[in-house]
Design a protein around this motif. Sequence first.
Motif, PDB file in Angstrom:
ATOM      1  N   GLN A  84      65.806  23.420  25.310  1.00  0.00           N
ATOM      2  CA  GLN A  84      67.246  23.404  25.097  1.00  0.00           C
ATOM      3  C   GLN A  84      67.990  24.619  25.606  1.00  0.00           C
ATOM      4  O   GLN A  84      69.138  24.501  26.021  1.00  0.00           O
ATOM      5  CB  GLN A  84      67.539  23.209  23.624  1.00  0.00           C
ATOM      6  N   MET A  85      67.426  25.782  25.589  1.00  0.00           N
ATOM      7  CA  MET A  85      68.195  26.959  25.966  1.00  0.00           C
ATOM      8  C   MET A  85      67.960  27.378  27.417  1.00  0.00           C
ATOM      9  O   MET A  85      68.258  28.492  27.800  1.00  0.00           O
ATOM     10  CB  MET A  85      67.875  28.118  25.020  1.00  0.00           C
ATOM     11  N   ARG A  86      67.450  26.482  28.227  1.00  0.00           N
ATOM     12  CA  ARG A  86      67.253  26.777  29.644  1.00  0.00           C
ATOM     13  C   ARG A  86      68.626  27.006  30.278  1.00  0.00           C
ATOM     14  O   ARG A  86      69.528  26.203  30.141  1.00  0.00           O
ATOM     15  CB  ARG A  86      66.538  25.619  30.317  1.00  0.00           C
ATOM     16  N   ASN A  87      68.794  28.113  30.938  1.00  0.00           N
ATOM     17  CA  ASN A  87      70.052  28.471  31.594  1.00  0.00           C
ATOM     18  C   ASN A  87      71.229  28.529  30.621  1.00  0.00           C
ATOM     19  O   ASN A  87      72.365  28.291  31.000  1.00  0.00           O
ATOM     20  CB  ASN A  87      70.379  27.499  32.740  1.00  0.00           C
ATOM     21  N   GLY A  88      70.965  28.818  29.357  1.00  0.00           N
ATOM     22  CA  GLY A  88      72.036  28.951  28.377  1.00  0.00           C
ATOM     23  C   GLY A  88      72.689  27.643  27.974  1.00  0.00           C
ATOM     24  O   GLY A  88      73.795  27.649  27.465  1.00  0.00           O
ATOM     25  N   THR A  89      72.029  26.521  28.207  1.00  0.00           N
ATOM     26  CA  THR A  89      72.617  25.232  27.858  1.00  0.00           C
ATOM     27  C   THR A  89      71.759  24.500  26.837  1.00  0.00           C
ATOM     28  O   THR A  89      70.563  24.760  26.702  1.00  0.00           O
ATOM     29  CB  THR A  89      72.795  24.329  29.088  1.00  0.00           C
ATOM     30  N   ILE A  90      72.404  23.573  26.150  1.00  0.00           N
ATOM     31  CA  ILE A  90      71.734  22.696  25.189  1.00  0.00           C
ATOM     32  C   ILE A  90      72.008  21.274  25.656  1.00  0.00           C
ATOM     33  O   ILE A  90      73.148  20.924  25.955  1.00  0.00           O
ATOM     34  CB  ILE A  90      72.299  22.916  23.781  1.00  0.00           C
ATOM     35  N   SER A  91      70.968  20.471  25.750  1.00  0.00           N
ATOM     36  CA  SER A  91      71.130  19.088  26.203  1.00  0.00           C
ATOM     37  C   SER A  91      70.490  18.139  25.209  1.00  0.00           C
ATOM     38  O   SER A  91      69.518  18.487  24.529  1.00  0.00           O
ATOM     39  CB  SER A  91      70.472  18.891  27.566  1.00  0.00           C
TER      40      SER A  91
END
Length: 153
Positions: free
Chosen positions: A60-67
Amino acid sequence: MVKLTKQKWIAVLIAVCALVSLCATNTFALEKKEILVDQYLETFDNGSYAVVTVYQDANQMRNGTISGHKDYSYYDGGLAWNFTVYGTFTSNGKCTAASYGVTVHNNVWYCASGRAWPDGNSASASGTMRRGTDNVEIYPSVTLYCSPNGSLS
């Protein structure tokens, strides 16, 4: 042309198998992992029902994003279709992208229309699912929320 002995052929074969195995292992390691966040049931007067499920991507925190995504699975004598909203959020919960998808499991149903949009801390999608045998319509509306601390619901 180079002649190889039987032992060298076996060594080459083992090396190729090891390389293929290593590549396959790395490919499987890249598979998308999901975490089940929530699931609930909606029932309707006609006996049909929907199972609504929220998933968050494990990375979820890859590249500062949550998907994540929220599935609306409609059952009408069996699984008829899934209407899904997908959302991408910043680490503080702001929705940056929204999309939707439909999977039809019973071919008497089809998606007549659909759209998705981001709105603040949510990704929303709505559509029209139509049963072709009698033109019955269901209007799924699905919203995936993200809290300021990054929790999906």
